[in-house]
Design a protein around this motif. Structure first.
Motif, PDB file in Angstrom:
ATOM      1  N   HIS A 105       0.877  -1.147  -0.043  1.00 39.65           N
ATOM      2  CA  HIS A 105       0.023   0.075  -0.041  1.00 39.65           C
ATOM      3  C   HIS A 105       0.653   1.120   0.083  1.00 39.65           C
ATOM      4  CE1 HIS A 105       0.257   0.954   4.412  1.00 39.65           C
ATOM      5  NE2 HIS A 105       0.553  -0.375   4.541  1.00 39.65           N
ATOM      6  N   ASP A 137       6.450   1.254   6.405  1.00 39.20           N
ATOM      7  CA  ASP A 137       4.915   0.902   6.339  1.00 39.20           C
ATOM      8  C   ASP A 137       4.254   1.670   5.289  1.00 39.20           C
ATOM      9  OD1 ASP A 137       2.433   0.146   6.684  1.00 39.20           O
ATOM     10  OD2 ASP A 137       2.195   0.862   8.581  1.00 39.20           O
ATOM     11  N   GLU A 171      -5.638   1.672   2.608  1.00 44.03           N
ATOM     12  CA  GLU A 171      -5.120   0.281   3.567  1.00 44.03           C
ATOM     13  C   GLU A 171      -5.326   0.917   4.995  1.00 44.03           C
ATOM     14  OE1 GLU A 171      -2.490  -0.327   5.666  1.00 44.03           O
ATOM     15  OE2 GLU A 171      -2.943  -2.482   6.059  1.00 44.03           O
ATOM     16  N   GLU A 172      -4.636   1.865   5.177  1.00 38.68           N
ATOM     17  CA  GLU A 172      -4.820   2.511   6.632  1.00 38.68           C
ATOM     18  C   GLU A 172      -5.980   2.761   6.978  1.00 38.68           C
ATOM     19  OE1 GLU A 172      -2.287   1.915   8.633  1.00 38.68           O
ATOM     20  OE2 GLU A 172      -0.618   2.143   7.437  1.00 38.68           O
ATOM     21  N   HIS A 436       4.116   3.585  12.697  1.00 39.08           N
ATOM     22  CA  HIS A 436       3.034   4.674  12.783  1.00 39.08           C
ATOM     23  C   HIS A 436       3.525   5.536  13.911  1.00 39.08           C
ATOM     24  CE1 HIS A 436      -0.602   1.945  11.351  1.00 39.08           C
ATOM     25  NE2 HIS A 436       0.339   1.845  10.679  1.00 39.08           N
TER      26      HIS A 436
HETATM   27 ZN   LIG Z   1       0.436   0.877   8.804  1.00 37.58          ZN
END
Ligand SMILES: [Zn+2]
Ligand SMILES: CCCCCCCC/C=C\CCCCCCCC(=O)N[C@@H](CC(N)=O)C(=O)O
Ligand SMILES: [Zn+2]
Length: 474
Positions: A105, A137, A171-172, A436
């Motif tokens: 993603h 990420d 996605e998040e 994150h």
């Molecule tokens: Zn993430």
């Protein structure tokens, strides 16, 4: 294999080259549950559509030049899905082999510059590390997959097995517009996959307390999830005449009860027990003895594990208080106090059990729960025996690139809802807070290894023989 691909080309690109996620994500994330205790409001409508400015379109085409062979290959069909997500079909020479799919993603969670050594959206480098939100990420995987394929084409490689690359854009926030549309697209074409690989576990170097050497884990299942909004309403008023209990007070007390009364430790009731037993020899004495005899030492091991946030995440359903909102002015009693609680559900529990436990803990019907994002029970375990082509191919590729042993199946603590979950990164304990968090970064060697991993995986997938695992002489 029945696959008919739509015609796509660079020319049809009209979206922004930002975006994300996984295919099976949507299948799982779009399930709904009949929960009498819970008022579920599917409110998310997504952001309004944007039209690209001319200069943005130019930027977009510049980005595509980064992968010229990929975008110009007659073997690659590219299309934009769900407005901002990307789907590639790479045509192999042998149609008798089922295709596989690599997903990643492009969207990221927000970041403000506070606490970062370098600005989170700068991509600047310091002491061999590239800093930026998304570097771990999940942009390294986007780049790794595309660049790995680009380098294969550069070497004249023609894949034997067809494969798909899906790059989602949401996605998040659950993947409803990207992953869901990719799933629909593939379903309408009756595509069946041999395996599907997304993010998840990594090569863990010193992350698991008491281990002697780095351990690579491939996620073969993951925790379930539910995110609840807890709201307390009542009429506003003048702060000079406060009620005995304010909305903020009521909600805070409820949240505090949730935090002070975690869900029970379920260590050993799910597949995580088998993972530790399998890895027993990797631990220093006396942990090795304890891990090999969880029937006896399970309760003690579970208490050791729950001392760290990552270990705790493995042994129980976690309760994370993530958002709190209330109040508009210092002399106005707020009308509404609202908080968000994110549960990650241990494989031995279900959404319904978590809701029941939450109601019992809060015990206050002034606190109204609702949910506006997808939720799901822990999924089933993906096959990972010695005959399973996908698992063994990912495993073999990890050993080839990282020269690491052991490579073992694990329960991912985050959600991807894919079949196999692995990021080609070596993660140390101090890196966990970067996901994150602040100072997310990847080393230059790290990004190179990610590219090597996909370079290797694509080639290792070009056979119908389950790979033999190489044993390293360590
Ligand atoms: Zn993430
Ligand atoms: C003994 C303890 C071993 C545990 C080791 C844990 C190592 C984990 C390394 C990194 C943690 C990052 C979490 C993985 C997340 C995977 C993907 C993700 O972030 N998904 C989102 C998607 C979503 N919105 O649902 C998520 O929030 O889970
Ligand atoms: Zn991610």
């Amino acid at each position: 294999m029945a696959i008919s691909m739509g015609k796509g080309s660079v020319g049809v690109l009209t979206g922004v080259f930002i975006a994300s996620l996984a295919v099976v994500v949507a299948v799982l994330l779009l399930r709904t549950y009949n929960l009498p205790e819970l008022k579920v409001a599917w409110k998310g409508k997504g952001a309004p559509r944007i039209e690209l400015e001319e200069d943005e379109r130019e930027q977009l085409y510049e980005a595509l030049k980064a992968f010229p062979r990929l975008f110009n290959s007659s073997l690659v069909e590219y299309e934009l899905v769900g407005e901002y997500s990307h789907l590639f079909n790479v045509q192999g020479s042998d149609n008798s082999l089922l295709p596989y799919m690599l997903i990643a993603h492009l969207d990221v969670v927000p970041a403000t510059p506070e606490g970062w050594d370098l600005p989170p959206f700068s991509g600047e480098e310091k002491e061999g590390y590239i800093y930026g939100r998304g570097s771990l990420d999940d942009k390294n995987r986007v780049i790794g997959i595309l660049q790995g394929l680009e380098f294969l084409f550069k070497r004249g490689y023609k894949p034997r097995r067809s494969f798909y690359i899906g790059l989602g854009h949401d996605e998040e926030i659950g993947g409803r517009h990207g992953a869901k549309e990719i799933v629909k697209t593939l379903e309408t074409r009756n595509v069946k996959l041999e395996f599907l690989l997304d993010e998840g576990f990594e090569v863990l170097d010193g992350v698991i307390y008491g281990t002697k050497r780095p351990i690579a884990l491939i996620g073969v299942t993951e925790k379930g999830t539910i995110t609840l909004n807890l709201t307390v309403h009542s009429p506003p008023g003048h702060s000079s005449m406060p009620p005995r209990e304010s909305r903020i007070g009521i909600l805070s007390a409820a949240l505090s009860r949730l935090e002070q009364n975690p869900m029970p430790n379920r260590f050993g009731k799910g597949p995580e027990g088998a993972m530790f037993e399998q890895l027993a020899d990797e631990f220093y004495f006396p942990l090795n003895i304890m891990m090999a005899n969880l029937w006896l030492f399970g309760p003690l091991v579970s208490r050791i594990l729950q001392r760290t946030p990552s270990g705790n995440a493995l042994v129980r359903t976690t309760t994370a208080l993530t958002i709190f909102n209330a109040g508009i002015k210092s002399n106005v009693i707020p009308q509404t106090a609202r908080a968000t609680v994110n549960f990650r559900i241990h494989p031995a529990e279900t959404v319904n059990e978590v809701l029941k436990a939450m109601n019992t803990t809060i015990m206050d019907d002034r606190v109204i729960p609702s949910s506006d994002v997808p939720f799901f029970d822990p999924p089933s375990i993906s096959p990972h025996d010695e005959e399973t082509f996908g698992y063994q191919t990912v495993k073999r590729s990890i050993t080839d690139v990282f020269l690491v042993e052991p490579v073992a199946p694990g329960v991912s603590i985050g959600n991807t809802a894919s079949i196999y979950k692995f990021r080609a990164l070596v993660i140390k304990d101090e890196d966990l807070s970067r996901f994150h968090g602040i100072n997310e970064r990847i080393s230059k060697e790290g990004i190179e290894t990610v590219v090597q991993f996909y370079f290797q995986l694509i080639q290792n997938s070009d056979t119908d023989i389950v790979p033999v695992q190489s044993h390293l002489e360590l």
